[in-house]
Design an enzyme around this catalytic site. Structure first.
Site, PDB file in Angstrom:
ATOM      1  N   THR A  74      34.706  11.640  33.121  1.00  0.00           N
ATOM      2  CA  THR A  74      33.462  10.873  33.316  1.00  0.00           C
ATOM      3  C   THR A  74      33.503   9.576  32.512  1.00  0.00           C
ATOM      4  O   THR A  74      33.382   8.479  33.071  1.00  0.00           O
ATOM      5  CB  THR A  74      32.239  11.725  32.875  1.00  0.00           C
ATOM      6  OG1 THR A  74      32.249  12.930  33.632  1.00  0.00           O
ATOM      7  CG2 THR A  74      30.946  10.985  33.089  1.00  0.00           C
ATOM      8  N   VAL A  75      33.693   9.679  31.196  1.00  0.00           N
ATOM      9  CA  VAL A  75      33.622   8.481  30.344  1.00  0.00           C
ATOM     10  C   VAL A  75      34.858   7.598  30.550  1.00  0.00           C
ATOM     11  O   VAL A  75      34.740   6.374  30.722  1.00  0.00           O
ATOM     12  CB  VAL A  75      33.464   8.874  28.856  1.00  0.00           C
ATOM     13  CG1 VAL A  75      33.417   7.630  27.983  1.00  0.00           C
ATOM     14  CG2 VAL A  75      32.210   9.713  28.647  1.00  0.00           C
ATOM     15  N   GLU A 133      27.795  18.041  28.747  1.00  0.00           N
ATOM     16  CA  GLU A 133      29.120  18.258  28.162  1.00  0.00           C
ATOM     17  C   GLU A 133      29.882  19.255  29.041  1.00  0.00           C
ATOM     18  O   GLU A 133      29.289  19.975  29.849  1.00  0.00           O
ATOM     19  CB  GLU A 133      28.985  18.846  26.750  1.00  0.00           C
ATOM     20  CG  GLU A 133      28.324  17.919  25.763  1.00  0.00           C
ATOM     21  CD  GLU A 133      29.054  16.591  25.601  1.00  0.00           C
ATOM     22  OE1 GLU A 133      30.237  16.580  25.253  1.00  0.00           O
ATOM     23  OE2 GLU A 133      28.435  15.539  25.856  1.00  0.00           O
ATOM     24  N   LYS A 135      24.890  14.198  16.767  1.00  0.00           N
ATOM     25  CA  LYS A 135      24.469  12.786  16.731  1.00  0.00           C
ATOM     26  C   LYS A 135      23.517  12.528  15.563  1.00  0.00           C
ATOM     27  O   LYS A 135      23.570  11.475  14.916  1.00  0.00           O
ATOM     28  CB  LYS A 135      23.803  12.425  18.059  1.00  0.00           C
ATOM     29  CG  LYS A 135      24.769  12.490  19.246  1.00  0.00           C
ATOM     30  CD  LYS A 135      24.024  12.528  20.561  1.00  0.00           C
ATOM     31  CE  LYS A 135      24.979  12.578  21.742  1.00  0.00           C
ATOM     32  NZ  LYS A 135      24.302  12.881  23.017  1.00  0.00           N
ATOM     33  N   ALA A 162      46.405   9.869  29.363  1.00  0.00           N
ATOM     34  CA  ALA A 162      46.663  11.314  29.286  1.00  0.00           C
ATOM     35  C   ALA A 162      45.515  12.051  29.971  1.00  0.00           C
ATOM     36  O   ALA A 162      44.350  11.810  29.671  1.00  0.00           O
ATOM     37  CB  ALA A 162      46.760  11.760  27.829  1.00  0.00           C
ATOM     38  N   GLY A 204      24.854   7.364  24.157  1.00  0.00           N
ATOM     39  CA  GLY A 204      25.435   6.675  25.317  1.00  0.00           C
ATOM     40  C   GLY A 204      25.520   5.179  25.162  1.00  0.00           C
ATOM     41  O   GLY A 204      26.205   4.655  24.280  1.00  0.00           O
TER      42      GLY A 204
HETATM   43  P1  NAP Z   1      35.338  14.997  31.008  1.00  0.00           P
HETATM   44  O1  NAP Z   1      34.717  14.394  32.219  1.00  0.00           O
HETATM   45  O2  NAP Z   1      35.515  16.478  30.975  1.00  0.00           O
HETATM   46  O3  NAP Z   1      36.745  14.274  30.789  1.00  0.00           O
HETATM   47  C1  NAP Z   1      37.698  14.724  29.887  1.00  0.00           C
HETATM   48  C2  NAP Z   1      39.033  14.062  30.213  1.00  0.00           C
HETATM   49  O4  NAP Z   1      40.000  14.428  29.253  1.00  0.00           O
HETATM   50  C3  NAP Z   1      39.595  14.482  31.574  1.00  0.00           C
HETATM   51  O5  NAP Z   1      40.211  13.394  32.201  1.00  0.00           O
HETATM   52  C4  NAP Z   1      40.621  15.540  31.228  1.00  0.00           C
HETATM   53  O6  NAP Z   1      41.692  15.598  32.167  1.00  0.00           O
HETATM   54  C5  NAP Z   1      41.128  15.009  29.899  1.00  0.00           C
HETATM   55  N1  NAP Z   1      41.615  16.047  28.995  1.00  0.00           N
HETATM   56  C6  NAP Z   1      40.889  16.999  28.355  1.00  0.00           C
HETATM   57  N2  NAP Z   1      41.681  17.756  27.584  1.00  0.00           N
HETATM   58  C7  NAP Z   1      42.922  17.272  27.725  1.00  0.00           C
HETATM   59  C8  NAP Z   1      44.176  17.638  27.202  1.00  0.00           C
HETATM   60  N3  NAP Z   1      44.311  18.650  26.339  1.00  0.00           N
HETATM   61  N4  NAP Z   1      45.273  16.947  27.572  1.00  0.00           N
HETATM   62  C9  NAP Z   1      45.165  15.896  28.425  1.00  0.00           C
HETATM   63  N5  NAP Z   1      43.990  15.487  28.959  1.00  0.00           N
HETATM   64  C10 NAP Z   1      42.897  16.167  28.621  1.00  0.00           C
HETATM   65  O7  NAP Z   1      34.501  14.641  29.702  1.00  0.00           O
HETATM   66  P2  NAP Z   1      33.568  13.369  29.463  1.00  0.00           P
HETATM   67  O8  NAP Z   1      32.181  13.690  29.904  1.00  0.00           O
HETATM   68  O9  NAP Z   1      34.234  12.166  29.973  1.00  0.00           O
HETATM   69  O10 NAP Z   1      33.501  13.369  27.868  1.00  0.00           O
HETATM   70  C11 NAP Z   1      34.577  12.908  27.102  1.00  0.00           C
HETATM   71  C12 NAP Z   1      34.122  12.687  25.666  1.00  0.00           C
HETATM   72  O11 NAP Z   1      33.068  11.743  25.642  1.00  0.00           O
HETATM   73  C13 NAP Z   1      33.572  13.931  24.978  1.00  0.00           C
HETATM   74  O12 NAP Z   1      33.887  13.867  23.606  1.00  0.00           O
HETATM   75  C14 NAP Z   1      32.075  13.793  25.172  1.00  0.00           C
HETATM   76  O13 NAP Z   1      31.328  14.460  24.178  1.00  0.00           O
HETATM   77  C15 NAP Z   1      31.921  12.302  25.012  1.00  0.00           C
HETATM   78  N6  NAP Z   1      30.732  11.719  25.635  1.00  0.00           N
HETATM   79  C16 NAP Z   1      30.410  12.007  26.906  1.00  0.00           C
HETATM   80  C17 NAP Z   1      29.311  11.394  27.485  1.00  0.00           C
HETATM   81  C18 NAP Z   1      28.896  11.655  28.901  1.00  0.00           C
HETATM   82  O14 NAP Z   1      27.862  11.135  29.317  1.00  0.00           O
HETATM   83  N7  NAP Z   1      29.652  12.416  29.674  1.00  0.00           N
HETATM   84  C19 NAP Z   1      28.551  10.484  26.731  1.00  0.00           C
HETATM   85  C20 NAP Z   1      28.927  10.205  25.399  1.00  0.00           C
HETATM   86  C21 NAP Z   1      30.024  10.829  24.868  1.00  0.00           C
HETATM   87  P3  NAP Z   1      41.403  16.040  33.699  1.00  0.00           P
HETATM   88  O15 NAP Z   1      40.630  14.908  34.301  1.00  0.00           O
HETATM   89  O16 NAP Z   1      42.734  16.200  34.314  1.00  0.00           O
HETATM   90  O17 NAP Z   1      40.610  17.307  33.598  1.00  0.00           O
HETATM   91  N1  HSE Z   2      26.001  15.426  27.009  1.00  0.00           N
HETATM   92  C1  HSE Z   2      25.508  14.287  26.322  1.00  0.00           C
HETATM   93  C2  HSE Z   2      24.046  14.087  26.653  1.00  0.00           C
HETATM   94  C3  HSE Z   2      26.306  13.083  26.704  1.00  0.00           C
HETATM   95  O1  HSE Z   2      23.553  14.722  27.589  1.00  0.00           O
HETATM   96  O2  HSE Z   2      23.382  13.329  25.960  1.00  0.00           O
HETATM   97  C4  HSE Z   2      25.983  11.849  25.891  1.00  0.00           C
HETATM   98  O3  HSE Z   2      26.410  11.991  24.563  1.00  0.00           O
END
Ligand code: NAP
Ligand code: HSE
Length: 431
Positions: free
Chosen positions: A14-15, A191, A206, A44, A135
């Site tokens: 997602t991010v 998450e 946070k 990666a 965010g």
């Molecule tokens: P996500 O959609 O699950 O993406 C995770 C990515 O990391 C995927 O591309 C996954 O690969 C890859 N990955 C995970 N473990 C791995 C490993 N061991 N080796 C290689 N690649 C790996 O998660 P996300 O929502 O983007 O969140 C990522 C981070 O940002 C987290 O720390 C989260 O707390 C933070 N965050 C998220 C948001 C939000 O709104 N989503 C907001 C602020 C912060 P695949 O694609 O192949 O599965």
């Molecule tokens: N899962 C988190 C939320 C993403 O809902 O706020 C942003 O940090």
């Protein structure tokens, strides 16, 4: 422009996807603002066969994140894969190699922040984490830099997009908890394991980060008293509404008698408070500073591009510093401070009891409250017969006394169960 800063993405979900979209769409302006072209060199991901639409050759992808960290053609590491141990090891290694790191990983920063900041300081490179809190909202940089000359008294925030989205739809549409949680997951707010969202752990991480910055100390995620929204019911939402409140998952940090008071839990918040109008996946952070007064930072708290915006802002910052062999502002943790136990909190409470529908119940319940020095401000009955409930709002009371009251109520024969206990935050929050 012949200068290129090459990025290694750890994760492209997602991010990471939001980061790639922004870098491609805004490339010209970003290049002009940075003074260099920002280029994704390596990525990666777990599944290297999936088309990520980045226009990169297959050899740019690997399922081993350490290959990206070690690569000679990567200057800056962007950690957006999540998780703790593996991400922490990768970040420490990148810093050791002198590569600046940008991360969105609040879980990691809230558990190991001070150690990681020390590693970055020792290596003389940046570790930036704006996207880890709220965010798209710029809050880390304002607290570290813009407010560096002020004294912050209190931070109160809606820090989780998923739970705010769920509570908003439950209260405005009467939607069912499970349905809105799956919508929040589909929209990319939640998450990977949404327990961290609904259980309050994500907001607690946070809140710990913000408390550390606000009070120049080290507050860890485990220091934060944490309760989630999973037990908030339709009745709680209805009662709150009738009394002029909304229920919000709040993160509240202040210093009381030289101790850091830091907590995350759902609470009744007056509809007149600025945070009450924060709806959907939006977040807001209300900062009370001695000189600046009351500030409110507001915006989208989750999702691909909102979070990507904060990550790319950090990438530009660290890339500029890298080219000037400079470092951004460091964290100050000069003041070791104890954490105040939640039992010492003083606030108002809402208590919902399933009770027998018979004479004398109110008197018995009132006696239990009185025995523990908790004074009742309002009480009324909802429903009759088997569905009889008593709703009580207390005056300001000590949390330790309220907990003792609830324990005794659980052992009072006319009380069938304690259905809900929520804190009621007046304008002034805690003392
Ligand atoms: P996500 O959609 O699950 O993406 C995770 C990515 O990391 C995927 O591309 C996954 O690969 C890859 N990955 C995970 N473990 C791995 C490993 N061991 N080796 C290689 N690649 C790996 O998660 P996300 O929502 O983007 O969140 C990522 C981070 O940002 C987290 O720390 C989260 O707390 C933070 N965050 C998220 C948001 C939000 O709104 N989503 C907001 C602020 C912060 P695949 O694609 O192949 O599965
Ligand atoms: N899962 C988190 C939320 C993403 O809902 O706020 C942003 O940090």
């Amino acid at each position: 422009m012949d200068r290129v800063v090459r990025l290694g993405l750890l994760g492209c979900g997602t991010v990471g996807g939001g980061v790639a979209t922004i870098l491609a769409r805004e490339a010209d302006d970003i290049t002009a603002r940075t003074g260099a072209k920002l280029e994704i060199a390596r990525v990666a991901v777990r599944d290297t066969t999936k088309d990520r639409g980045l226009g990169l050759p297959p050899e740019a992808f690997t399922s081993d994140p350490s290959e990206v960290v070690e690569a000679n053609d990567v200057d800056v590491i962007v950690e957006v894969m999540g998780g703790r141990d593996r991400a922490g090891d990768l970040i420490r290694r990148a810093l050791e190699l002198g590569k600046p790191v940008v991360t969105a990983n609040k879980e990691l920063v809230a558990h190991e922040g001070p150690e990681l900041y020390a590693a970055a300081r020792a290596a003389g490179v940046d570790l930036a984490y704006e996207a880890a809190v709220a965010g798209a909202i710029p809050i880390i940089k304002p607290m570290k830099e813009s407010l560096a000359g002020d004294h912050i008294d209190r931070v109160v925030g809606i820090l989780n997009g998923t739970t705010n989205y769920i509570l908003t739809r439950m209260s405005e549409e009467g939607a069912a908890y499970e349905d809105v949680l799956s919508d929040a997951q589909a929209l990319g707010y939640a998450e990977a394991d949404p327990t961290a969202d609904v259980g309050g752990g994500d907001a607690a991480a946070k809140c710990a980060i913000l408390a550390s910055l606000a009070f120049d100390t080290s507050v860890y995620a485990d220091d934060v008293f944490t309760a989630g929204i999973d037990s908030v019911t339709e009745v709680d939402i209805r009662v709150a509404d009738r009394l002029g409140y909304v229920i919000k998952l709040l993160g509240i940090a202040s210093v009381v008698d030289g101790r850091v008071a830091v907590r995350v839990h759902p609470a009744f918040l007056p509809k007149t408070h600025p945070l009450a109008s924060v709806r959907g996946s939006f977040n807001a952070i209300f900062v009370q500073a001695r000189a600046a007064g009351e500030l409110m930072f507001y915006g989208p708290g989750a999702g691909a591009e909102p979070t990507g915006s904060a990550v790319v802002g950090d990438v530009i910052d660290v890339a500029r510093n890298l080219m000037q062999t400079a470092r951004g502002a460091a964290e100050s943790q000069h003041r070791p401070m104890p954490i105040r136990p939640i039992e010492d909190l003083s606030t108002q409470y809402y208590v919902l009891l399933d009770v027998e529908d018979e004479a004398g119940v109110l008197a018995q319940v009132a006696t239990v409250f009185g025995d523990h020095d908790v004074s009742i401000a309002q009480v009324w009955q909802e429903g009759h017969g088997d569905s009889a409930q008593l709703v009580l709002i207390t005056h300001r009371a000590r949390e330790g006394d309220l907990r003792a009251t609830v324990d005794s109520l659980g052992a009072t024969p006319c009380v069938r169960s304690v259905a809900s206990v929520l804190r009621v935050e007046a304008e002034v929050f805690d003392s």
